[in-house]
Structures are given as C-alpha cells and as structure tokens.
Write a protein that holds these residues in place. Sequence first.
Motif, PDB file in Angstrom:
ATOM      1  N   HIS A   1       0.841  -1.192   0.000  1.00 45.52           N
ATOM      2  CA  HIS A   1       0.000   0.000   0.000  1.00 45.52           C
ATOM      3  C   HIS A   1       0.878   1.243   0.000  1.00 45.52           C
ATOM      4  N   ASP A   2       0.357   2.340  -0.514  1.00 45.87           N
ATOM      5  CA  ASP A   2       1.032   3.624  -0.364  1.00 45.87           C
ATOM      6  C   ASP A   2       0.918   4.063   1.097  1.00 45.87           C
ATOM      7  N   VAL A   3       2.049   4.338   1.708  1.00 43.33           N
ATOM      8  CA  VAL A   3       2.085   4.744   3.115  1.00 43.33           C
ATOM      9  C   VAL A   3       2.189   6.262   3.185  1.00 43.33           C
ATOM     10  N   ASP A   4       1.327   6.871   3.990  1.00 43.54           N
ATOM     11  CA  ASP A   4       1.399   8.306   4.238  1.00 43.54           C
ATOM     12  C   ASP A   4       2.590   8.568   5.164  1.00 43.54           C
ATOM     13  N   MET A   5       3.689   9.060   4.598  1.00 47.49           N
ATOM     14  CA  MET A   5       4.924   9.180   5.366  1.00 47.49           C
ATOM     15  C   MET A   5       4.787  10.135   6.540  1.00 47.49           C
ATOM     16  N   MET A   6       4.115  11.252   6.331  1.00 48.09           N
ATOM     17  CA  MET A   6       4.009  12.232   7.404  1.00 48.09           C
ATOM     18  C   MET A   6       3.124  11.704   8.528  1.00 48.09           C
ATOM     19  N   ARG A   7       2.004  11.118   8.151  1.00 52.21           N
ATOM     20  CA  ARG A   7       1.074  10.603   9.168  1.00 52.21           C
ATOM     21  C   ARG A   7       1.684   9.444   9.945  1.00 52.21           C
ATOM     22  N   GLU A   8       2.432   8.588   9.244  1.00 51.93           N
ATOM     23  CA  GLU A   8       2.979   7.400   9.883  1.00 51.93           C
ATOM     24  C   GLU A   8       4.347   7.652  10.511  1.00 51.93           C
ATOM     25  N   GLY A   9       4.860   8.861  10.374  1.00 51.76           N
ATOM     26  CA  GLY A   9       6.157   9.168  10.969  1.00 51.76           C
ATOM     27  C   GLY A   9       7.314   8.447  10.305  1.00 51.76           C
ATOM     28  N   ILE A  10       7.223   8.224   8.985  1.00 50.69           N
ATOM     29  CA  ILE A  10       8.252   7.502   8.253  1.00 50.69           C
ATOM     30  C   ILE A  10       9.390   8.456   7.866  1.00 50.69           C
ATOM     31  N   ASP A  11      10.612   8.002   8.054  1.00 51.38           N
ATOM     32  CA  ASP A  11      11.780   8.817   7.692  1.00 51.38           C
ATOM     33  C   ASP A  11      12.218   8.577   6.253  1.00 51.38           C
ATOM     34  N   VAL A  12      12.190   7.321   5.805  1.00 55.75           N
ATOM     35  CA  VAL A  12      12.631   6.966   4.461  1.00 55.75           C
ATOM     36  C   VAL A  12      11.689   5.924   3.887  1.00 55.75           C
ATOM     37  N   ALA A  13      11.256   6.128   2.654  1.00 58.26           N
ATOM     38  CA  ALA A  13      10.444   5.142   1.947  1.00 58.26           C
ATOM     39  C   ALA A  13      11.175   4.737   0.674  1.00 58.26           C
ATOM     40  N   PHE A  14      11.395   3.441   0.499  1.00 60.12           N
ATOM     41  CA  PHE A  14      11.927   2.928  -0.760  1.00 60.12           C
ATOM     42  C   PHE A  14      10.736   2.550  -1.627  1.00 60.12           C
ATOM     43  N   ARG A  15      10.695   3.121  -2.830  1.00 62.12           N
ATOM     44  CA  ARG A  15       9.515   2.959  -3.675  1.00 62.12           C
ATOM     45  C   ARG A  15       9.910   2.584  -5.095  1.00 62.12           C
ATOM     46  N   LEU A  16       9.005   1.873  -5.742  1.00 57.76           N
ATOM     47  CA  LEU A  16       9.119   1.586  -7.166  1.00 57.76           C
ATOM     48  C   LEU A  16       8.038   2.404  -7.855  1.00 57.76           C
ATOM     49  N   GLY A  17       8.425   3.528  -8.438  1.00 56.18           N
ATOM     50  CA  GLY A  17       7.423   4.385  -9.055  1.00 56.18           C
ATOM     51  C   GLY A  17       7.856   5.828  -9.062  1.00 56.18           C
ATOM     52  N   VAL A  18       6.922   6.699  -9.410  1.00 52.62           N
ATOM     53  CA  VAL A  18       7.227   8.124  -9.530  1.00 52.62           C
ATOM     54  C   VAL A  18       6.884   8.847  -8.236  1.00 52.62           C
ATOM     55  N   LEU A  19       7.532   9.975  -8.022  1.00 54.88           N
ATOM     56  CA  LEU A  19       7.274  10.819  -6.861  1.00 54.88           C
ATOM     57  C   LEU A  19       6.188  11.818  -7.213  1.00 54.88           C
ATOM     58  N   GLU A  20       5.090  11.797  -6.463  1.00 54.91           N
ATOM     59  CA  GLU A  20       3.992  12.719  -6.743  1.00 54.91           C
ATOM     60  C   GLU A  20       3.825  13.777  -5.659  1.00 54.91           C
TER      61      GLU A  20
END
Length: 304
Positions: A130-149
């Motif tokens: 799933h797409d994780v809401d980085m700000m809401r979940e307090g994520i520091d780094v997300a490794f993703r396969l795809g474009v940055l929106e």
Amino acid sequence: MAYLDNVAVFVRVVELGNLSAAGRDMRISPAVASNRIKELEKHLGVRLFNRTTRQLTPTEQGRVFYDGAKKVLDAVADAEAAVSALSGQPRGTIRVTAPLGLGRRLLASGIPEFRDRYPDIEVRLRLSDHDVDMMREGIDVAFRLGVLEDSSLRMRGVLECERVLVAAPSYLDKRGEPKSPDDLLAHDCLMLRYPGAREHFWTVRTSDGPRKLDVRGPYDSDDGDVLTGWALAGHGIVMKPRFEVEPFLREHRLKTIMTDTPPIPVQLAAVYPHKKYQDPKVRLLLDFMAERCQRMIRDILDGH
C-alpha cells in the motif's frame, strides 16, 4: 524527559487517531499511552481529546497544542541530529518502509549488517504494498518503485528497474501466448489493487510510444508476492520488476512474454521529507541501502 515523552505520545495519538495505534508505533501499551495523555491533560488543565469508543479526536485546545508540540518535537529531533553530526556517532531511530517484495529481497537482510556498523541506530522496517502516508505514519525513508507525486518530499534515485510481463507455461499452453498489446486485453491479468492505488493500467512500450492498457482479470491482491504465486500456479499474467521473478524465469517456471512491447521501466528510489537529509543517520542509511540494492539487483540478474 517524562513530560517530553507525554508530548510525543500525544502527537502520535493525534496523527494516528487512536491509542492502540500510537502505542504500537511507540512500543508501549495502550494503557501506558492513556496514562501519559491523562498526565498531560492534568498538567495543562484542559481536555485534549473528544473520546468515542473507536477514535480520539483533538479538542480545540488539543489542536492548538498539537501545532506547537509538533514544532517542539521537530526542533528536538533537529538538535539531536546536529549534535550527532558533530560527535561523529549517529544514534536514534529510523523508520523505513518499502513494498513487500523489495523489502524482503533487498532491504531486510541488510538491516542487521547496517546495525553491526552503526549499533546506536535502530531501524524499524515496515513492509507494505500500500502507499504509506509518510508524514502521518512518521516515516523517515520510503523505498519505492514508481514516480514521486508528493512535492513536499525529496527523492534520491537508486536504479532504473526493468519490468517484464510473465506467465507460467501451463497458463500459456491453456490460453495461448499474447503477441501484442491488443492480445493482452483478452487475457487474465493479475493486478495489484488496494484502496487508493494509482496504477490501474499497465503501460507498455510500442513503436508509437507508451500505450496504456486497461487490462482485466479475475484476481487481484494488495500483496505483490500473492500475485507472483498465482502466476506460478498458472492463473494468469503478472507484471513485475525483473529482479523479483528472475529466479523463476531461470528455472523456466515463468516465461517472459511480449518482449517486443515490454512494460515501461520503473524507478527504484528512496523518498524522504526535505529536512531528513540533514540527519546523518538518514544519510548513512540511504548510502548503505542504495549501494546494497544496486549490488544485489545486479547479482540477481547475473544469476549469482
């Protein structure tokens, strides 16, 4: 520190909406989280939340306090990062997220090695397709396969990953092998779907440029590895980064199809909030994982 801990719990409860989620995130029990909120309310002399059986929503005073409290916690985190940079001994916690297949194959085994190098840094890895809401979940780094929106985030490209369309020989024997994009529209395609998913089409390269295909199929899942399992069992065609399915291709359990009109590649990237790159422990993790992912993907594709 007790007061600051209470403030930190309050902020996570606001962001996640309930005590249980905030407790899990901070590795404390819901009872402890509840007590810390009560202590904070007693200290401030106000009620910070409207309570229902399922959710806590901040009161007007709670919303005002959240805005100030968030700034204080961010300032403390920035100060700790600055001290860490000067001391040359990075420490603290990094929250990392990645898709399931990528995380299992490339990241998970590297975290113990990273911890051996930097024992004062804790890494909390969350894997989800799933797409994780980085700000809401307090994520520091997300490794993703795809474009940055999200323009509020920064992206560090790691590697362009080839994608392939694959199916089991048993499926192709039964249904025939699609030779063109139009042929693919009549086949069972295994789709990664979940609420909020953005990629509802498969895009392939043609002599006339990229073409979006509104493919369909009787199966979809929010777990990419489930889709691979269905493909191996002969239930349809799946689109995957090549590194995820290369071992099955080498064993002839899956076959690449439509090589003349392949899917467009996908960018493997590390995404993070703007200010996080100033944190030395985040830079160390980015450097370590970027090099590791590049090396491991090369090894997988070379058959090592």
